[in-house]
Design an enzyme around this catalytic site. Structure first.
Site, short mmCIF file in Angstrom:
data_model
loop_
_atom_site.label_atom_id
_atom_site.label_comp_id
_atom_site.label_asym_id
_atom_site.label_seq_id
_atom_site.Cartn_x
_atom_site.Cartn_y
_atom_site.Cartn_z
N ASN A 50 1.45 19.59 -22.71
CA ASN A 50 1.19 18.75 -23.88
C ASN A 50 1.40 19.49 -25.20
OD1 ASN A 50 0.65 16.48 -22.40
ND2 ASN A 50 -1.54 16.96 -22.21
N LYS A 71 3.65 11.48 -11.50
CA LYS A 71 2.88 10.51 -12.29
C LYS A 71 3.70 9.24 -12.45
CE LYS A 71 0.10 13.38 -15.38
NZ LYS A 71 -0.16 13.63 -16.81
N HIS A 125 2.17 17.65 -28.39
CA HIS A 125 1.96 16.24 -28.11
C HIS A 125 0.77 15.62 -28.84
CE1 HIS A 125 5.11 16.80 -25.21
NE2 HIS A 125 5.01 15.58 -24.74
N GLU A 145 11.97 18.33 -25.18
CA GLU A 145 11.10 18.72 -24.05
C GLU A 145 11.64 19.98 -23.37
OE1 GLU A 145 8.20 17.30 -23.43
OE2 GLU A 145 8.27 15.20 -24.05
N ARG A 188 0.80 -1.24 0.00
CA ARG A 188 0.00 0.00 0.00
C ARG A 188 0.83 1.28 0.00
NH1 ARG A 188 -3.05 -3.10 3.53
NH2 ARG A 188 -4.93 -3.95 2.53
N LYS A 234 8.33 23.03 -14.45
CA LYS A 234 7.36 21.95 -14.32
C LYS A 234 6.77 21.94 -12.91
CE LYS A 234 5.97 17.26 -15.23
NZ LYS A 234 6.23 15.94 -15.81
N HIS A 266 1.63 12.29 -30.67
CA HIS A 266 1.01 10.98 -30.41
C HIS A 266 0.54 10.33 -31.72
CE1 HIS A 266 0.21 12.43 -26.04
NE2 HIS A 266 1.39 11.83 -26.16
N GLU A 307 -3.91 17.09 -12.34
CA GLU A 307 -4.45 17.34 -13.67
C GLU A 307 -5.96 17.54 -13.63
OE1 GLU A 307 -2.37 14.85 -16.39
OE2 GLU A 307 -3.48 15.62 -18.11
N ARG A 330 -2.12 21.79 -16.18
CA ARG A 330 -1.08 20.83 -16.52
C ARG A 330 -1.08 20.49 -18.01
NH1 ARG A 330 1.16 16.26 -12.16
NH2 ARG A 330 2.58 15.37 -13.66
N HIS A 346 10.14 9.56 -28.51
CA HIS A 346 9.08 10.49 -28.11
C HIS A 346 9.51 11.94 -28.32
CE1 HIS A 346 5.79 12.24 -25.86
NE2 HIS A 346 6.67 12.84 -25.08
P1 NAD Z 1 14.27 5.19 -21.05
O1 NAD Z 1 14.03 5.12 -19.60
O2 NAD Z 1 13.86 4.04 -21.89
O3 NAD Z 1 15.82 5.49 -21.29
C1 NAD Z 1 16.32 5.57 -22.61
C2 NAD Z 1 17.52 4.66 -22.81
O4 NAD Z 1 18.67 5.24 -22.21
C3 NAD Z 1 17.37 3.28 -22.19
O5 NAD Z 1 17.93 2.34 -23.07
C4 NAD Z 1 18.20 3.37 -20.92
O6 NAD Z 1 18.69 2.12 -20.53
C5 NAD Z 1 19.31 4.28 -21.35
N1 NAD Z 1 19.93 5.08 -20.31
C6 NAD Z 1 19.35 5.69 -19.27
N2 NAD Z 1 20.22 6.48 -18.63
C7 NAD Z 1 21.40 6.35 -19.26
C8 NAD Z 1 22.68 6.94 -19.10
N3 NAD Z 1 22.88 7.88 -18.18
N4 NAD Z 1 23.67 6.57 -19.93
C9 NAD Z 1 23.43 5.66 -20.92
N5 NAD Z 1 22.24 5.11 -21.16
C10 NAD Z 1 21.24 5.45 -20.34
O7 NAD Z 1 13.56 6.46 -21.72
P2 NAD Z 1 13.28 7.94 -21.19
O8 NAD Z 1 13.23 8.76 -22.42
O9 NAD Z 1 14.17 8.33 -20.09
O10 NAD Z 1 11.81 7.83 -20.58
C11 NAD Z 1 10.70 7.51 -21.37
C12 NAD Z 1 9.54 7.16 -20.50
O11 NAD Z 1 9.22 8.27 -19.67
C13 NAD Z 1 8.28 6.82 -21.26
O12 NAD Z 1 7.75 5.59 -20.77
C14 NAD Z 1 7.32 7.94 -20.91
O13 NAD Z 1 5.98 7.54 -20.86
C15 NAD Z 1 7.82 8.35 -19.57
N6 NAD Z 1 7.44 9.72 -19.18
C16 NAD Z 1 6.83 9.88 -17.98
C17 NAD Z 1 6.47 11.14 -17.57
C18 NAD Z 1 5.86 11.32 -16.21
O14 NAD Z 1 5.38 12.41 -15.90
N7 NAD Z 1 5.88 10.32 -15.36
C19 NAD Z 1 6.73 12.26 -18.37
C20 NAD Z 1 7.36 12.05 -19.58
C21 NAD Z 1 7.72 10.78 -19.99
MG MG Z 2 6.42 14.35 -23.50
#
Ligand code: NAD
Ligand code: MG
Length: 366
Positions: free
Chosen positions: A250, A147, A253, A189, A125, A231, A257, A241, A246, A270
């Protein structure tokens, strides 16, 4: 605090927390956590790329401080943001003796952060959660705001929670190992924040483009600080949201998408979709007479300088993209909303613009 080190407070009453940003700050992670939480047991969640680079060393620091530590390693990539992977982590945590006192620490990108946060929110929990994001996207976006969640088939982030961390420690030195495309995707971003709410920041990015391309750590620390502050301002105003504020995050976006869906989430990262989508949205704002061409051309020039893609893949069908955008509308049973600039540094929500203008803004002709 050195000039390379910054602190951002996310002010959410009893859920408020600090984001500390700097070069090399991961060395002090045990102190950072202990100042905020009486930690006796840590589950470090990471992926197999980040494990050897950073997470293993982080775990050793906790072990060396006589704190019981387990490292849980997932496969890298979006496919790990899956209920089955969450289930495996819950199960492993039981086997490792995790309980209500265990703290979860995410070391990795947005995938690790979203998944580990979801596991933290749900196991027993809800467990105390800390983040040490290691991608630029995670440092400026996903680690701020609480999130967390996993994907269902065809529905991204469909199961999740708002689960604020107790602290976020951002070491910009981790960005030195990030693959080039991932780094640039995060920059999209970053540019977005300037367009939606901070013209001076946009101008700073223009002025510092060379340093950004060289991954200058002082410039990166400042960029991450500024993005986290922006942010946090949005999240403080609209944590769950509900007010609509918030939604400004987007920008670009809705187009993104559709581009991601049309390419089966395989051709564009992305952030690359966001870069293209921001230019589409800006052209749409131009068509609707909301801005002059200069607002789009400054974004175009900056994104180009930062090495981001600027146009939708030419083989995509504009009618299909429009269909994908309006399909989202059916899902949300409302109007199709676009976040559009009214000038650099300010955006507005525009409901249901004419389909023809949206289509022409894609830049795909036809
Ligand atoms: P990711 O976590 O897949 O990382 C990208 C790649 O980089 C992976 O292969 C990872 O292993 C590698 N990596 C990470 N750190 C590294 C480093 N320092 N050196 C070398 N390699 C490294 O992708 P991301 O772009 O970080 O995150 C994408 C995700 O974030 C999506 O699932 C998206 O939905 C989510 N997201 C969430 C929010 C939120 O508010 N929670 C906002 C935006 C995006
Ligand atoms: Mg985004």
């Amino acid at each position: 605090m050195s000039e390379l080190q910054h602190s951002v407070r996310v002010d959410l009453a009893e859920r408020g927390y600090d984001i500390e940003i700097g070069e090399g700050v991961l060395e002090g992670i045990v102190d950072f956590v202990q100042q905020r939480h009486a930690v006796s047991h840590v589950a470090v969640i990471t992926d197999s790329n980040v494990d050897g680079l950073y997470a293993d060393a982080v775990a050793d620091r906790f072990s060396d401080a006589d704190i019981e530590t387990h490292v849980l390693v997932i496969d890298p990539g979006e496919s790990s943001k899956d209920p089955e992977v969450a289930h495996d982590l819950w199960q492993t945590m039981i086997e490792e003796g995790c309980d209500r006192q265990t703290m979860v620490l995410a070391v990795g990108g947005g995938v690790v952060g979203d998944l580990a946060g979801f596991v933290a929110a749900t196991f027993a929990r809800g467990l105390t959660f800390f983040q040490a994001p290691t991608t630029l996207l995670a440092q400026v976006d996903s680690s701020v705001g609480g999130k967390v969640g996993v994907n269902l088939e065809g529905a991204k982030n469909m199961v999740g929670a708002f689960w604020q961390p107790a602290g976020v420690l951002i070491d910009v030195a981790t960005l030195t190992t990030l693959p080039d495309r991932e780094y640039r995707a995060g920059l999209a971003e970053v540019v977005k924040y300037g367009v939606i709410m901070d013209e001076p920041f946009f101008a700073y990015l223009e002025a510092q483009a060379d340093a950004i391309n060289g991954r200058d750590s002082a410039v990166l620390a400042e960029i991450v600080r500024r993005c986290c502050r922006l942010k946090a301002d949005v999240v403080e105003a609209d944590e769950r949201e509900e007010s609509g504020r918030r939604a400004i995050l987007n920008y670009g976006h809705t187009f993104c998408h559709a581009l991601e869906a049309a390419t089966n989430y395989t051709r564009l990262l992305h952030g690359e979709g966001v870069a293209i989508g921001m230019l589409c949205a800006s052209r749409l704002a131009e068509r609707l007479g909301r801005i002059g061409a200069d607002v789009t051309s400054r974004q175009h020039a900056l994104l180009e300088k930062l090495g981001l893609p600027l146009t939708a893949p030419a083989d995509l069908d504009p009618d299909e993209l429009v269909r994908l955008m309006w399909r989202d509308k059916k899902v949300s049973a409302g109007k199709l909303n676009f976040i559009l600039p009214s000038r650099l540094g300010e955006v507005e929500l525009v409901a249901d613009p004419p389909v023809g203008d949206v289509r022409d803004s894609l830049g795909l002709g036809g």
